[in-house]
Design a protein around this motif. Structure first.
Motif, PDB file in Angstrom:
ATOM      1  N   PHE A 265      37.663  18.723  43.934  1.00 18.43           N
ATOM      2  CA  PHE A 265      36.319  19.006  44.435  1.00 18.43           C
ATOM      3  C   PHE A 265      35.705  20.268  43.829  1.00 18.43           C
ATOM      4  N   ASN A 266      36.373  20.869  42.830  1.00 21.39           N
ATOM      5  CA  ASN A 266      35.864  22.083  42.184  1.00 21.39           C
ATOM      6  C   ASN A 266      36.027  21.947  40.680  1.00 21.39           C
ATOM      7  N   GLU A 267      34.894  21.939  39.960  1.00 21.54           N
ATOM      8  CA  GLU A 267      34.974  21.756  38.515  1.00 21.54           C
ATOM      9  C   GLU A 267      35.503  23.002  37.822  1.00 21.54           C
ATOM     10  N   TYR A 268      35.087  24.191  38.282  1.00 16.21           N
ATOM     11  CA  TYR A 268      35.465  25.443  37.624  1.00 16.21           C
ATOM     12  C   TYR A 268      36.220  26.351  38.588  1.00 16.21           C
ATOM     13  N   ILE A 269      37.043  27.199  38.001  1.00 12.66           N
ATOM     14  CA  ILE A 269      37.634  28.337  38.703  1.00 12.66           C
ATOM     15  C   ILE A 269      36.976  29.586  38.139  1.00 12.66           C
ATOM     16  N   ASN A 270      36.362  30.385  39.010  1.00  7.70           N
ATOM     17  CA  ASN A 270      35.663  31.604  38.585  1.00  7.70           C
ATOM     18  C   ASN A 270      36.614  32.795  38.628  1.00  7.70           C
ATOM     19  N   GLN A 271      36.716  33.495  37.502  1.00  5.49           N
ATOM     20  CA  GLN A 271      37.601  34.640  37.376  1.00  5.49           C
ATOM     21  C   GLN A 271      36.777  35.894  37.108  1.00  5.49           C
ATOM     22  N   ARG A 272      36.688  36.759  38.124  1.00  3.21           N
ATOM     23  CA  ARG A 272      35.944  38.014  38.000  1.00  3.21           C
ATOM     24  C   ARG A 272      36.933  39.170  37.912  1.00  3.21           C
ATOM     25  N   SER A 273      36.773  40.000  36.885  1.00  7.32           N
ATOM     26  CA  SER A 273      37.670  41.133  36.692  1.00  7.32           C
ATOM     27  C   SER A 273      36.873  42.344  36.256  1.00  7.32           C
ATOM     28  N   THR A 274      37.459  43.521  36.451  1.00  7.85           N
ATOM     29  CA  THR A 274      36.805  44.771  36.069  1.00  7.85           C
ATOM     30  C   THR A 274      37.782  45.652  35.306  1.00  7.85           C
ATOM     31  N   THR A 275      37.221  46.475  34.415  1.00  2.00           N
ATOM     32  CA  THR A 275      37.987  47.482  33.688  1.00  2.00           C
ATOM     33  C   THR A 275      37.150  48.752  33.657  1.00  2.00           C
ATOM     34  N   THR A 276      37.761  49.871  34.066  1.00  2.00           N
ATOM     35  CA  THR A 276      37.014  51.126  34.119  1.00  2.00           C
ATOM     36  C   THR A 276      37.794  52.244  33.438  1.00  2.00           C
ATOM     37  N   GLY A 277      37.071  53.241  32.980  1.00  2.00           N
ATOM     38  CA  GLY A 277      37.657  54.433  32.382  1.00  2.00           C
ATOM     39  C   GLY A 277      36.752  55.620  32.613  1.00  2.00           C
ATOM     40  N   PRO A 278      37.105  56.786  32.099  1.00  2.00           N
ATOM     41  CA  PRO A 278      36.291  57.992  32.333  1.00  2.00           C
ATOM     42  C   PRO A 278      34.860  57.854  31.841  1.00  2.00           C
ATOM     43  N   THR A 279      34.631  57.052  30.785  1.00  2.00           N
ATOM     44  CA  THR A 279      33.278  56.966  30.210  1.00  2.00           C
ATOM     45  C   THR A 279      32.715  55.555  30.178  1.00  2.00           C
ATOM     46  N   PHE A 280      33.419  54.573  30.759  1.00  2.00           N
ATOM     47  CA  PHE A 280      32.917  53.209  30.675  1.00  2.00           C
ATOM     48  C   PHE A 280      33.226  52.435  31.956  1.00  2.00           C
ATOM     49  N   ASN A 281      32.472  51.365  32.137  1.00  2.00           N
ATOM     50  CA  ASN A 281      32.654  50.461  33.276  1.00  2.00           C
ATOM     51  C   ASN A 281      32.321  49.052  32.795  1.00  2.00           C
ATOM     52  N   GLN A 282      33.277  48.123  32.943  1.00  2.00           N
ATOM     53  CA  GLN A 282      33.094  46.774  32.416  1.00  2.00           C
ATOM     54  C   GLN A 282      33.384  45.735  33.488  1.00  2.00           C
ATOM     55  N   ALA A 283      32.531  44.725  33.588  1.00  2.00           N
ATOM     56  CA  ALA A 283      32.721  43.602  34.513  1.00  2.00           C
ATOM     57  C   ALA A 283      32.671  42.311  33.721  1.00  2.00           C
ATOM     58  N   SER A 284      33.628  41.415  33.988  1.00  2.00           N
ATOM     59  CA  SER A 284      33.717  40.166  33.239  1.00  2.00           C
ATOM     60  C   SER A 284      33.782  38.988  34.202  1.00  2.00           C
ATOM     61  N   LEU A 285      33.237  37.873  33.762  1.00  2.00           N
ATOM     62  CA  LEU A 285      33.300  36.610  34.504  1.00  2.00           C
ATOM     63  C   LEU A 285      33.705  35.510  33.540  1.00  2.00           C
ATOM     64  N   ARG A 286      34.780  34.806  33.889  1.00  2.00           N
ATOM     65  CA  ARG A 286      35.214  33.638  33.128  1.00  2.00           C
ATOM     66  C   ARG A 286      35.177  32.433  34.054  1.00  2.00           C
ATOM     67  N   GLN A 287      34.602  31.346  33.580  1.00  2.00           N
ATOM     68  CA  GLN A 287      34.557  30.101  34.338  1.00  2.00           C
ATOM     69  C   GLN A 287      35.387  29.069  33.584  1.00  2.00           C
ATOM     70  N   LEU A 288      36.524  28.718  34.195  1.00  2.00           N
ATOM     71  CA  LEU A 288      37.480  27.833  33.537  1.00  2.00           C
ATOM     72  C   LEU A 288      37.477  26.462  34.188  1.00  2.00           C
ATOM     73  N   PRO A 289      37.341  25.396  33.399  1.00  2.00           N
ATOM     74  CA  PRO A 289      37.444  24.049  33.969  1.00  2.00           C
ATOM     75  C   PRO A 289      38.883  23.750  34.342  1.00  2.00           C
ATOM     76  N   PHE A 290      39.119  23.400  35.603  1.00  2.00           N
ATOM     77  CA  PHE A 290      40.486  23.197  36.079  1.00  2.00           C
ATOM     78  C   PHE A 290      40.665  21.837  36.755  1.00  2.00           C
ATOM     79  N   ARG A 291      39.569  21.186  37.070  1.00  2.00           N
ATOM     80  CA  ARG A 291      39.664  19.889  37.761  1.00  2.00           C
ATOM     81  C   ARG A 291      40.255  18.844  36.816  1.00  2.00           C
ATOM     82  N   SER A 292      41.163  18.032  37.347  1.00  2.00           N
ATOM     83  CA  SER A 292      41.750  16.974  36.531  1.00  2.00           C
ATOM     84  C   SER A 292      42.274  15.850  37.418  1.00  2.00           C
ATOM     85  N   PHE A 293      42.349  14.671  36.828  1.00  2.00           N
ATOM     86  CA  PHE A 293      42.917  13.495  37.470  1.00  2.00           C
ATOM     87  C   PHE A 293      43.889  12.856  36.489  1.00  2.00           C
ATOM     88  N   GLY A 294      44.999  12.362  36.991  1.00  2.00           N
ATOM     89  CA  GLY A 294      45.989  11.773  36.102  1.00  2.00           C
ATOM     90  C   GLY A 294      46.761  10.650  36.757  1.00  2.00           C
TER      91      GLY A 294
END
Length: 827
Positions: A761-790
């Motif tokens: 019932f879910n086509e994608y799995i959403n993966q939100r992650s962050t990486t930070t340092g003294p001078t930077f801040n990064q946010a990422s989103l990956r949407q991975l297709p995970f649904r399958s039938f076999g």
């Protein structure tokens, strides 16, 4: 979460009810089962207890490796007891009288071998999914429905104490430094790409997975997290038999073929398996904000997609010759291949703002990339095993060698949209060769009935050759070789090891103790310019103490000293510039990571078939190896400047302390319904000089319910949740998936058909992650297709034969029927 808490409460209420019911009995039944011809103990024989006049047993147990059994909590009464094992005539004792507070001692039961050849065998025994043993935990994958259409990585997601993230990164008790083995042997297939190797092994080819969190002195000291041993299916019973498994699905397809033939003292086993993950598209978004020394701000926004596919196959041939009843020779050969292909485009917008928010510069570009990876590995081994007249005395000599060739091809081009800047790009190929040879000798000698010495020596020889060819894109669209990023290197490492261990029983068998000491000396040479890697010696003690509270209840405490050696990918100083804004490189100055690991575990089995395991662990790492990212406004690599770069490098960063626990429970609610749950928690604390102290709590919960609708029809539901957790510089995403499977058996259980759905019932799995340092801040989103039938199809063919020359390893490997080794099977 509320529903989960209710479920867990019901689960443990069920366990407690089983425990209370088990405790109402007042007597015991004991005895020993012996082969009437060879006078050797019969391991894993079935003891069944019947009420007088009844045709169905109400209680039972299996014999231990010494042929002994003790059945507790039996109500006073008159019973019929049967003793049975494949290849033997059933032994029946018509009247066994049990009284309150006493033990009915049957004594020695002599089983007569069955001299008649069996035309066919229909096994109804069923091994438990999880077996807890003194030195390891075993997950019997052949009995699992929901993983039947997947790969090794899908099986590992269900194994207690193991966590797997969406990218296939594996952790054992919260540590990613794991020693992987296949059939107890190392393979260079894991050195090329662990994630791809685990994706290339079909689940239908896996018999079981052994998890060893506190390895003894006999095992290599490598792997601070422990050892995961993947056991592939085979068979040592006489006759000709085999199986075929096929899976077709919307996301992945696989198949496997097994063939076994044995006559007398000679046997042959062959298998071929393959797997393909069909093309899928992953959506990626990355947003990074950086503050420079001049207080200007750089915003980098990346938005794109990547198409990927992967596949591989394995093949193997083994030959076994029982030269004499005491001398056994086994030779094996395997050839494996796997690879992946990924390509896609990313839109990039880079903006430079002053301290007041005014735009100073804006660059828009399109980056296209294409990469291919392939690996071929050949494994071969020769094993000689000699047993002696004295039970437990054994000599093993093992030679294994593994050779792999791998190739990486990549292309990256960046075209600028809103200005006249010339396109930039790189093209390269990276061929490599990896050879590992292991020679080991192990000897076990029982000094007395309760004291055994073990010792051995091992030599490991590793050689790796790698070539990196890099071409740079010119303004006219052609490529020219870049000598600053083209080079070759040789990497060699030898390990010389020896060990001694002893096992004994103390205080009138109150405690079982095993302790050992392993010494390993490592030499490493690599022709990196200006790099010298010194040799070092490792002394690794280990110990385990266990106490049987009852025949079905054990508590143990263990300690292991482990190390994690940097491999060539960790130390290789080559710069990966496939994404010029996110560059990675190795660190030739890495030191080995050292770990002290303690574990306390409690296991109890109930007569009803319920089982519970509760464990706690403490692990302290020094020279802890972690990936660490540093931001550079401008980074110069071999004379070329790259702007707004996040450089990732593996480093020894202080210490890491992990404290955690694991709870596993299995409850047969009814004869048809079985519930199973596993909860794993860990808290990691990193103390790093110059970096803030970081504590990260992580947990994993899975639930499994299986239901036997009819004699040949079964269904199963499995759900798994991995929580998010902090890292040194950010947060890793959470991960949730669920599987639904059904299977119908027919043709006297020789064939079956199954349906499997993952995240239907879910086509994608959403993966939100962050990486930070003294001078930077990064946010990422990956949407991975995970649904399958076999859909899966399997067929078993051939006949099994049994002779009086029984060996404890000659067990039926018939899919979901019986394990290859003894352990709490319930019949």
């Amino acid at each position: 979460m509320r529903n989960f808490i209710v479920f867990v409460l019901l689960l443990f209420i069920g366990i407690q009810t089983n425990a209370q019911n088990a405790g109402n009995g007042k007597g015991k039944i004991s005895g020993k089962v012996i082969d009437a011809v060879t006078k050797t103990p019969v391991d894993y024989a079935t003891i069944a207890v019947f009420k007088q006049g009844s045709t169905s047993p109400f209680n039972g147990i299996s014999t231990d490796p010494k042929g002994d059994f003790l059945l507790e909590n039996v109500a006073a009464g008159d019973y019929k007891v049967t003793v049975d094992f494949l290849g033997y005539q059933k032994f029946t004792i018509a009247h066994v009288i049990v009284t309150n507070g006493n033990t009915a001692k049957i004594g020695n039961v002599l089983l007569q071998p069955n001299q008649k050849q069996l035309k066919g065998v229909n096994i109804v025994a069923k091994a438990p999914i999880i077996e807890n043993r003194i030195d390891k935990m075993v997950f019997n994958a052949a009995n699992d429905l929901t993983a039947q259409s997947g790969a090794a990585i899908d099986v590992l997601k269900k194994v207690p104490q193991v966590t797997v993230d969406i990218d296939g990164n594996v952790e054992l008790q919260g540590s990613g430094n794991i020693r992987f083995l296949i059939n107890g042997k190392p393979s260079s297939i894991f050195g090329a790409s662990l994630a791809d190797a685990l994706q290339a092994i079909p689940a239908s080819q896996i018999k079981s997975v052994e998890v060893i969190t506190s390895p003894g002195a006999k095992y290599d000291a490598a792997g601070t997290g422990g050892i995961i041993n993947i056991i592939l299916k085979d068979s040592k019973v006489s006759g000709i038999n085999g199986s075929v498994n096929l899976t077709a699905g919307t996301r992945q397809e696989n198949g496997s073929f097994n063939f076994n033939a044995r006559k007398g003292n000679v046997g042959v086993n062959a298998f071929f398996s393959g797997r393909a993950q069909l093309r899928s598209t992953v959506l990626n978004t990355n947003n990074r904000t950086t503050t420079g020394e001049d207080n200007n701000t750089t915003n980098l926004f990346q938005d794109g997609s990547s198409n990927s596919s992967r596949g591989g196959y394995q093949s193997g041939l083994s030959f076994n010759w029982s030269i004499t009843p005491k001398d056994d020779l086994t030779a094996s050969f395997g050839f494996n291949h796997f690879g992946n292909h990924s390509y896609g485009g990313t839109n990039q917008q880079e903006s430079l703002l002053d301290a007041f928010g005014n735009t100073l510069r804006e660059i828009r570009s399109l980056r296209n990339s294409d990469s291919r990876f392939s690996a071929y590995a050949t494994d071969y081994s020769l094993n000689y095993k000699k047993t002696f007249a004295k039970e437990g005395q054994e000599l093993n000599v093992l030679f294994t060698s593994s050779y792999s060739k791998n190739m990486v091809n990549y292309l990256q081009q960046q075209d600028y949209i809103n200005n006249d800047m010339a396109s930039t790009g790189l093209r390269g190929n990276n061929p490599g060769k990896d050879r590992e040879t292991n020679i080991s000798v192990d000897y076990s000698h029982p000094v007395s009935k309760n004291f055994t010495l073990e010792g051995g020596a091992k030599l490991v020889i590793e050689n790796l050759n790698n070539i990196t060819n890099t071409d740079t894109l010119l303004a006219d669209g052609s490529f020219v070789n870049n000598p600053d990023q083209t080079y070759a290197f040789n990497y060699k490492r030898n390990i010389y090891a020896g060990y001694l261990s002893a096992s004994t029983s103390l205080f009138k068998n109150f405690l079982d103790v095993k302790f050992g000491l392993r010494n390993e000396y490592t030499t490493t040479t690599a022709d990196f310019p200006g790099v010298v890697i010194p040799g070092y010696n490792t002394v690794a003690p280990s110990a385990v103490i266990s106490h049987k509270l009852s025949a079905a209840e054990t508590i143990k405490l263990s300690y292991a000293y482990r190390i994690e050696r940097p491999d060539y990918r960790d130390v290789n100083p080559f710069y990966d510039i496939s994404d010029p804004h996110n560059i990675s490189t190795g660190n030739p100055n890495l030191k080995p990571e050292v770990s002290h690991a303690f574990e306390l575990g409690y296991n109890k089995s109930f007569n009803s078939g319920a089982n519970i395991y509760v464990g706690a662990f403490y692990r302290h790492n020094k020279n802890d190896m972690q990936n660490y990212s540093t931001h550079f406004d401008t980074l110069v690599v071999n004379g070329k400047e790259y702007t707004d770069v996040l450089l990732e490098q593996r480093s020894n960063i202080g210490t890491q302390t992990s404290v955690g626990g694991n709870i596993f429970a299995s409850v047969p609610v009814t004869d048809k319904l079985n519930l199973r749950s596993n909860i794993f928690v860990v808290n990691r604390t990193n103390v790093n000089p110059g970096v803030n102290r970081v504590s990260a709590f992580q947990y994993r919960i899975n639930l499994n319910a299986s239901y036997q609708f009819g004699k040949d029809f079964m269904g199963e539901i499995f759900g798994n949740y991995n929580s998010s957790s902090r890292t040194l510089q950010g947060r890793r995403p959470q991960f949730f998936f669920y599987n639904i499977a059904v299977r119908k058996q027919f043709w006297d259980k020789k064939a079956s058909i199954g349906l499997v759905a993952t995240n239907p019932f879910n086509e994608y799995i959403n993966q939100r992650s962050t990486t930070t340092g003294p001078t930077f801040n990064q946010a990422s989103l990956r949407q991975l297709p995970f649904r399958s039938f076999g859909i899966t199809l399997s067929y078993k063919f051939g006949k099994l034969e049994f002779s009086k020359n029984k060996d404890k390893d000659d067990r039926v490997d018939n899919g979901d029927q019986m394990p290859s080794e003894g352990g709490g099977g319930r019949r």
